[in-house]
Motif scaffolding. Structure first.
Motif, short mmCIF file in Angstrom:
data_model
loop_
_atom_site.label_atom_id
_atom_site.label_comp_id
_atom_site.label_asym_id
_atom_site.label_seq_id
_atom_site.Cartn_x
_atom_site.Cartn_y
_atom_site.Cartn_z
N UNK A 221 0.82 -1.22 0.00
CA UNK A 221 0.00 0.00 0.00
C UNK A 221 0.85 1.27 0.00
N UNK A 222 2.15 1.11 0.03
CA UNK A 222 3.03 2.29 0.07
C UNK A 222 3.19 2.90 -1.32
N UNK A 223 3.20 4.22 -1.39
CA UNK A 223 3.48 4.85 -2.69
C UNK A 223 4.94 4.60 -3.05
N UNK A 224 5.20 4.60 -4.30
CA UNK A 224 6.58 4.38 -4.74
C UNK A 224 6.73 4.81 -6.18
N UNK A 225 7.92 4.59 -6.72
CA UNK A 225 8.15 4.95 -8.12
C UNK A 225 7.17 4.20 -9.02
N UNK B 189 -0.48 -2.34 -11.99
CA UNK B 189 0.50 -1.45 -12.61
C UNK B 189 1.84 -2.18 -12.66
N UNK B 190 2.73 -1.78 -13.56
CA UNK B 190 4.04 -2.45 -13.65
C UNK B 190 4.79 -2.48 -12.31
N UNK B 191 4.73 -1.41 -11.53
CA UNK B 191 5.40 -1.41 -10.23
C UNK B 191 4.78 -2.44 -9.29
N UNK B 192 3.45 -2.56 -9.35
CA UNK B 192 2.78 -3.57 -8.52
C UNK B 192 3.12 -4.97 -8.98
N UNK B 193 3.14 -5.17 -10.29
CA UNK B 193 3.47 -6.50 -10.84
C UNK B 193 4.88 -6.90 -10.41
N UNK B 194 5.80 -5.93 -10.43
CA UNK B 194 7.17 -6.17 -10.02
C UNK B 194 7.21 -6.57 -8.53
N UNK B 195 6.47 -5.84 -7.70
CA UNK B 195 6.41 -6.15 -6.28
C UNK B 195 5.85 -7.57 -6.07
N UNK B 196 4.76 -7.89 -6.75
CA UNK B 196 4.14 -9.22 -6.60
C UNK B 196 5.06 -10.34 -7.08
N UNK B 197 5.77 -10.08 -8.18
CA UNK B 197 6.70 -11.10 -8.69
C UNK B 197 7.84 -11.34 -7.71
N UNK B 198 8.40 -10.27 -7.18
CA UNK B 198 9.51 -10.41 -6.22
C UNK B 198 9.02 -11.04 -4.92
#
Length: 175
Positions: free
Chosen positions: A51-55, A158-167
């Motif tokens: 839930x944190x904002x990020x790049x 979003x791509x940033x969320x997808x990246x977070x979920x993948x990691x």
């Protein structure tokens, strides 16, 4: 005025009822206090990170946090003793303290905690409970990310969320 009668339960052997005593579920008995704290704090840490904002993503808003809390609560209905015990422990915290793991932390620390939790589960948990717990934690993050897709429900993360979920999936040993 007489107090209402409260039925008392006794075991077959005539011992007093265990009502009122808090016995740890058998599921928790195999974990050290530090391991159990890790397992019970991880869902909250995941909510905070997701839930944190990020790049690449604006502030996701209150709906994302609420979706995470709803996803944690959904664990009460899981077909896993471990997941249900973790949720029960989370809800049993009556002092209002979120615990040290719920404080905002770097995602690198979160992924490290996920890897440690995965090792603990592989050593101590039934394989089905281990898989259920790790998938549940991933689903908490996915629901937060889905709710964070502001103004576009039903769209992929979003791509940033997808990246977070993948990691996160990698750190949980799901990939």
């Amino acid at each position: 005025m007489l107090a209402p009668e409260v039925p008392m339960s006794h075991s077959v052997a005539g011992e007093p009822s265990s009502a009122g005593r808090r016995a740890a579920p058998l599921t928790t008995a195999v974990y050290s206090a530090a391991e159990w704290d890790l397992l019970t704090s991880l869902p909250g840490r995941v909510i905070v990170a997701a839930a944190a904002p990020g790049p690449g993503r604006p502030h996701p808003g209150v709906d994302a946090g609420l979706a995470g809390l709803d996803a944690v609560a959904a664990g009460r209905a899981f077909d896993s003793d471990l997941v249900r015990a973790v949720v029960a422990t989370i809800y049993a915290r009556h002092d209002g303290a979120a615990g040290p793991g719920a404080l905002p932390a770097d995602v690198v620390d979160l992924f490290a905690a996920c890897r440690v939790a995965t090792r603990v589960l592989r050593r101590r948990a039934d394989p089905a409970d281990s898989a259920a717990y790790r998938q549940w934690v991933q689903s908490v993050a996915a629901r937060v990310c889905r709710a964070a897709t502001v103004g576009a429900p039903g769209l992929p993360p979003a791509p940033a969320d997808r990246h977070l979920l993948d990691r996160l999936g990698g750190a949980l040993g799901l990939c």
